[in-house]
Design an enzyme around this catalytic site. Structure first.
Site, mmCIF file in Angstrom:
data_model
loop_
_atom_site.group_PDB
_atom_site.id
_atom_site.type_symbol
_atom_site.label_atom_id
_atom_site.label_comp_id
_atom_site.label_asym_id
_atom_site.label_seq_id
_atom_site.Cartn_x
_atom_site.Cartn_y
_atom_site.Cartn_z
ATOM 1 N N ASN A 42 -43.989 -5.786 8.580
ATOM 2 C CA ASN A 42 -43.277 -5.309 8.024
ATOM 3 C C ASN A 42 -42.455 -6.401 7.362
ATOM 4 O O ASN A 42 -42.234 -8.166 8.114
ATOM 5 C CB ASN A 42 -42.277 -4.721 8.750
ATOM 6 C CG ASN A 42 -41.437 -4.979 9.529
ATOM 7 O OD1 ASN A 42 -41.651 -6.707 10.184
ATOM 8 N ND2 ASN A 42 -40.509 -5.055 10.556
ATOM 9 N N GLU A 44 -38.902 -6.350 4.605
ATOM 10 C CA GLU A 44 -37.991 -6.334 4.569
ATOM 11 C C GLU A 44 -37.001 -6.355 2.546
ATOM 12 O O GLU A 44 -37.449 -7.244 2.595
ATOM 13 C CB GLU A 44 -36.944 -5.481 5.293
ATOM 14 C CG GLU A 44 -37.302 -5.182 6.762
ATOM 15 C CD GLU A 44 -36.738 -4.739 7.625
ATOM 16 O OE1 GLU A 44 -35.332 -5.306 7.760
ATOM 17 O OE2 GLU A 44 -36.770 -4.363 8.370
ATOM 18 N N CYS A 53 -44.175 -2.199 5.048
ATOM 19 C CA CYS A 53 -44.488 -1.510 6.812
ATOM 20 C C CYS A 53 -45.773 -2.883 6.387
ATOM 21 O O CYS A 53 -46.297 -2.668 6.436
ATOM 22 C CB CYS A 53 -44.670 -0.390 7.134
ATOM 23 S SG CYS A 53 -43.662 1.017 7.248
ATOM 24 N N GLU A 55 -48.537 -2.232 8.631
ATOM 25 C CA GLU A 55 -49.919 -1.765 8.352
ATOM 26 C C GLU A 55 -50.097 -1.852 7.089
ATOM 27 O O GLU A 55 -51.075 -2.050 6.132
ATOM 28 C CB GLU A 55 -50.096 -0.290 8.614
ATOM 29 C CG GLU A 55 -49.681 0.027 10.276
ATOM 30 C CD GLU A 55 -47.950 0.024 10.677
ATOM 31 O OE1 GLU A 55 -47.088 -0.221 9.989
ATOM 32 O OE2 GLU A 55 -47.499 1.179 11.601
ATOM 33 N N CYS A 86 -45.409 4.843 10.905
ATOM 34 C CA CYS A 86 -44.935 5.824 10.081
ATOM 35 C C CYS A 86 -45.472 6.933 9.112
ATOM 36 O O CYS A 86 -46.964 6.936 9.452
ATOM 37 C CB CYS A 86 -43.599 4.906 8.652
ATOM 38 S SG CYS A 86 -44.491 4.917 7.864
ATOM 39 N N CYS A 89 -47.584 5.240 6.206
ATOM 40 C CA CYS A 89 -48.601 4.269 6.391
ATOM 41 C C CYS A 89 -50.093 5.399 6.609
ATOM 42 O O CYS A 89 -51.030 4.828 6.934
ATOM 43 C CB CYS A 89 -48.226 3.518 7.271
ATOM 44 S SG CYS A 89 -47.437 2.093 6.708
HETATM 45 O O1 LIG Z 1 -44.809 1.496 12.364
HETATM 46 C C1 LIG Z 1 -44.065 0.723 11.796
HETATM 47 C C2 LIG Z 1 -43.250 1.732 11.948
HETATM 48 C C3 LIG Z 1 -42.372 0.468 10.975
HETATM 49 N N1 LIG Z 1 -42.619 -0.562 10.753
HETATM 50 C C4 LIG Z 1 -41.114 -1.314 10.149
HETATM 51 C C5 LIG Z 1 -40.646 -0.631 8.449
HETATM 52 C C6 LIG Z 1 -39.068 -1.853 8.624
HETATM 53 O O2 LIG Z 1 -39.300 -2.456 8.164
HETATM 54 C C7 LIG Z 1 -39.011 -1.588 10.282
HETATM 55 C C8 LIG Z 1 -37.910 -0.568 10.540
HETATM 56 O O3 LIG Z 1 -38.016 0.998 10.494
HETATM 57 O O4 LIG Z 1 -40.173 -1.530 10.829
HETATM 58 C C9 LIG Z 1 -43.438 -0.989 10.367
HETATM 59 O O5 LIG Z 1 -44.009 -1.691 9.315
HETATM 60 N N2 LIG Z 1 -44.727 -0.237 11.060
HETATM 61 ZN ZN LIG Z 2 -45.049 2.141 7.610
#
Ligand SMILES: O=c1ccn([C@H]2C[C@H](O)[C@@H](CO)O2)c(=O)[nH]1
Ligand SMILES: [Zn+2]
Length: 128
Positions: A42, A44, A53, A55, A86, A89
């Site tokens: 991920n 940000e 994310c 994925e 999520c 994804c």
């Molecule tokens: O399956 C998931 C769930 C959350 N996040 C990330 C999004 C955000 O950066 C952090 C908190 O939600 O985690 C992912 O990358 N994958």
């Molecule tokens: Zn996601």
């Protein structure tokens, strides 16, 4: 490539997570039919909605390298149970018909689910 090996790859990519806002690092690794593995984390942003994310990072990396067929994706985070992807994804995984989703955590717990279990009644190209 075993499920456990794909989880290990996802863990390695989790170490690259850029998550200064949520402090919730996530790693993913997608196995292409070619046999190659593409990983992601991920990423940000101070403008929160722009974060991506793990994925989708992994899948978009693979597709941008010319991959279209996938065998499995593994996701790992420090969650109480196996880390669940999520909704956004799930929709992207459905687009590329990823048949097998391996959800894992750092405690060594993991499980395998199908795309149909994760996103029943998915919107798809057949709806257009
Ligand atoms: O399956 C998931 C769930 C959350 N996040 C990330 C999004 C955000 O950066 C952090 C908190 O939600 O985690 C992912 O990358 N994958
Ligand atoms: Zn996601």
């Amino acid at each position: 490539m075993t499920d456990e090996e794909l989880i290990e790859k996802a863990k390695a990519y989790r170490a690259h997570s850029y998550s200064p806002y949520s402090h919730f690092p996530v790693g993913a690794a997608v196995l292409a039919a070619s046999g190659k593995v593409y990983g992601g984390c991920n990423i940000e942003n101070s403008s929160y909605p722009l974060g991506n994310c793990a994925e989708r990072t992994a899948i978009f990396k693979a597709v941008s390298e010319g991959e279209r067929d996938f065998t499995a994706i593994a996701i790992v985070a420090d969650t109480p149970g196996p880390c669940s992807p999520c909704g956004a994804c799930r929709q992207v995984m459905a687009e590329f018909h990823i048949p097998k989703v391996i959800m894992a955590n750092l405690k060594g717990e993991w499980c395998v689910v199908t795309m149909d279990q994760l996103l029943p009644y998915a919107f798809s190209d057949t709806d257009l």
